[in-house]
Enzyme design. Structure first.
Site, short mmCIF file in Angstrom:
data_model
loop_
_atom_site.label_atom_id
_atom_site.label_comp_id
_atom_site.label_asym_id
_atom_site.label_seq_id
_atom_site.Cartn_x
_atom_site.Cartn_y
_atom_site.Cartn_z
N TRP A 155 0.74 -1.46 -0.23
CA TRP A 155 -0.35 0.10 0.21
C TRP A 155 0.95 1.23 0.34
CZ3 TRP A 155 0.15 3.60 3.92
CH2 TRP A 155 0.84 3.33 5.02
N GLU A 165 -4.84 6.39 -4.31
CA GLU A 165 -4.56 7.51 -3.71
C GLU A 165 -4.33 9.01 -4.49
OE1 GLU A 165 -4.27 6.97 1.30
OE2 GLU A 165 -3.89 5.09 -0.11
N LYS A 187 -6.68 7.47 9.05
CA LYS A 187 -7.41 7.96 10.40
C LYS A 187 -8.41 9.18 10.30
CE LYS A 187 -3.96 6.94 12.96
NZ LYS A 187 -3.37 5.75 11.80
N HIS A 248 7.20 7.57 14.60
CA HIS A 248 7.01 6.32 16.08
C HIS A 248 7.95 6.00 15.66
CE1 HIS A 248 2.14 6.71 15.39
NE2 HIS A 248 2.61 7.43 16.79
N PRO A 251 7.36 1.66 14.72
CA PRO A 251 6.91 2.00 13.36
C PRO A 251 5.54 0.87 12.99
CG PRO A 251 8.17 1.45 12.31
CD PRO A 251 8.74 0.90 14.30
N HIS A 255 8.93 1.36 6.58
CA HIS A 255 9.10 2.34 5.56
C HIS A 255 9.08 3.46 6.43
CE1 HIS A 255 9.24 3.91 1.43
NE2 HIS A 255 8.85 4.67 2.47
N LEU A 256 10.30 4.33 6.00
CA LEU A 256 10.33 5.47 7.06
C LEU A 256 9.17 6.64 6.48
CD1 LEU A 256 12.31 6.82 8.76
CD2 LEU A 256 12.86 8.49 7.39
N HIS A 257 8.39 6.92 8.22
CA HIS A 257 7.06 8.25 7.48
C HIS A 257 7.11 8.94 8.45
CE1 HIS A 257 5.75 3.93 9.33
NE2 HIS A 257 5.21 5.35 10.19
C1 DD3 Z 1 -2.87 -0.35 8.07
C2 DD3 Z 1 -0.90 1.32 8.85
C3 DD3 Z 1 -1.87 1.13 7.51
C4 DD3 Z 1 -5.00 -1.53 8.65
C5 DD3 Z 1 -5.39 -0.24 8.65
C6 DD3 Z 1 -4.15 0.46 8.69
N1 DD3 Z 1 -2.87 5.73 5.10
C7 DD3 Z 1 -3.00 2.39 5.85
C8 DD3 Z 1 -3.34 1.71 3.77
C9 DD3 Z 1 -3.52 2.58 2.59
C10 DD3 Z 1 -2.83 3.09 4.96
C11 DD3 Z 1 -2.35 4.64 5.85
C12 DD3 Z 1 -2.57 -1.33 7.92
C13 DD3 Z 1 -2.93 0.84 4.43
CL1 DD3 Z 1 -7.00 0.74 8.72
C14 DD3 Z 1 -3.86 -2.34 8.26
O1 DD3 Z 1 -2.46 2.03 7.20
C15 DD3 Z 1 -4.16 3.66 3.81
N2 DD3 Z 1 -3.86 4.65 3.23
N3 DD3 Z 1 -2.46 4.67 7.46
C16 DD3 Z 1 -2.91 5.67 4.38
N4 DD3 Z 1 -3.75 7.63 2.98
#
Ligand code: DD3
Length: 317
Positions: A155, A165, A187, A248, A251, A255-257
């Site tokens: 993702w 996205e 979120k 975090h 994390p 992958h650095l964010h």
């Molecule tokens: C994630 C950390 C990851 C469940 C859930 C979230 N922001 C994402 C895919 C697309 C995204 C994020 C893993 C996963 Cl609810 C398991 O987060 C994402 N797109 N945090 C955005 N914009």
């Protein structure tokens, strides 16, 4: 960000999405159990099963969350068609149930489907324990663990490669070494600034976490801090001094964010045992390039996490 959605547009959007989000229909989900809930956060995490044609259900995680009020909808709430039902009355005090039109009563829904056992575990309520990880512990325990795991971060690559996205990107510095993409986190529904939450994802691959950072990464980190802040200020009209910009450790993906949240928002994961302010990280690296390879870092682990077991086996705890 698109203009705040009008009630009417929201209605249309809802009808679109009722169709399918990646072939997903809530009516085909049966509830297996509640994984976790929080009265304070107004959230509930569900383990659902999607009934496939073959009969064997596939697991899903469904996260439901009541959203904050949007100021521009408040006058709509007070119109005559909203039903106010008296609950109790005592002297000058009374409480009511207010029944509002569905468009003003949305529930933010996040679906993980198909979900693995790991996803289900992640949302189960668990005891947590603090770990103090030395630089040696990282090399001997944490790094081998991370390398043995097959966390998919497809993702993340989808966002960087504009395969998903792409229309949500707030800002991009396309430089392969020192560039990044700034995008609203999952979120945040972007409908009110109260719970503003964005993430900056760096283009460079292979920087797993805070532990990998050295002075070599200062240009990247400074770009994220300066340009990221500027972009948020410009787009959302919030002051740079009202932003909490941090990493975090550990994390949730390697992958650095960098997280950007509204200072007034008590965002999940902004506690002292997890958040490291980017401005402090930059300072530390300017003082000592190897700061994050040497330092002991503290973080919390859930009882069921395999990494906790490894620390226990190594005599920690
Ligand atoms: C994630 C950390 C990851 C469940 C859930 C979230 N922001 C994402 C895919 C697309 C995204 C994020 C893993 C996963 Cl609810 C398991 O987060 C994402 N797109 N945090 C955005 N914009």
């Amino acid at each position: 960000m698109a203009e705040p959605l009008s009630v009417k547009r929201k209605h249309e959007e809802k009808e679109e999405k009722n169709g399918a989000a990646g072939g997903f229909l809530l009516s085909e989900v049966s509830l297996r159990r509640v994984l976790r809930e929080s009265a304070r956060d107004k959230t509930i995490f569900l383990h659902g099963q999607v009934n496939s044609a073959s009969g064997d259900g596939t697991d899903a995680v469904v996260i439901l969350e009541k959203t904050p009020f949007q100021e521009e909808n408040i006058s709509e709430l007070l119109k005559e068609y909203t039903k106010l039902q008296l609950q109790m009355s005592n002297d000058i005090y009374s409480t009511y149930h207010l029944y509002v039109p569905p468009e003003l009563n949305e529930i933010k829904t996040t679906v993980v489907y198909p979900a693995t056992e790991k996803h289900l575990q992640k949302y189960l309520r668990q005891e947590v324990y603090l770990i103090r990880e030395t630089g040696e512990d990282y090399k001997n325990i944490t790094l081998p663990f991370i390398q043995s795991q097959s966390f998919s971060i497809q993702w993340v690559y989808n966002i960087l490669e504009k395969k998903a996205e792409a229309d949500r990107i707030i800002y991009e510095n396309p430089d392969p070494a020192n560039g990044f993409v700034l995008i609203p986190d999952f979120k945040w529904n972007q409908k009110q600034l109260d719970d503003l939450y964005l993430i900056a994802i760096c283009h460079c691959r292979g920087i797993k976490s805070l532990r990998d950072l050295t002075a070599e990464h200062l240009p990247l980190l400074k770009n994220i801090l300066q340009e990221g802040k500027e972009a948020v200020v410009k787009r959302f009209g919030i002051s740079g001094a009202q932003l909490r910009v941090y990493l975090h450790y550990q994390p949730s993906y390697y992958h650095l964010h960098v997280h950007f949240t509204a200072l007034s928002y008590d965002a999940p994961g902004c506690s002292v045992e997890r958040a490291h302010l980017l401005s402090d990280v930059i300072d530390h690296l300017e003082l000592d390039s190897q700061y994050y390879q040497k330092r002991t870092l503290t973080f919390a682990l859930r009882a069921d996490e395999p990494l906790l077991k490894r620390f226990q086996e190594a005599g920690h705890l």
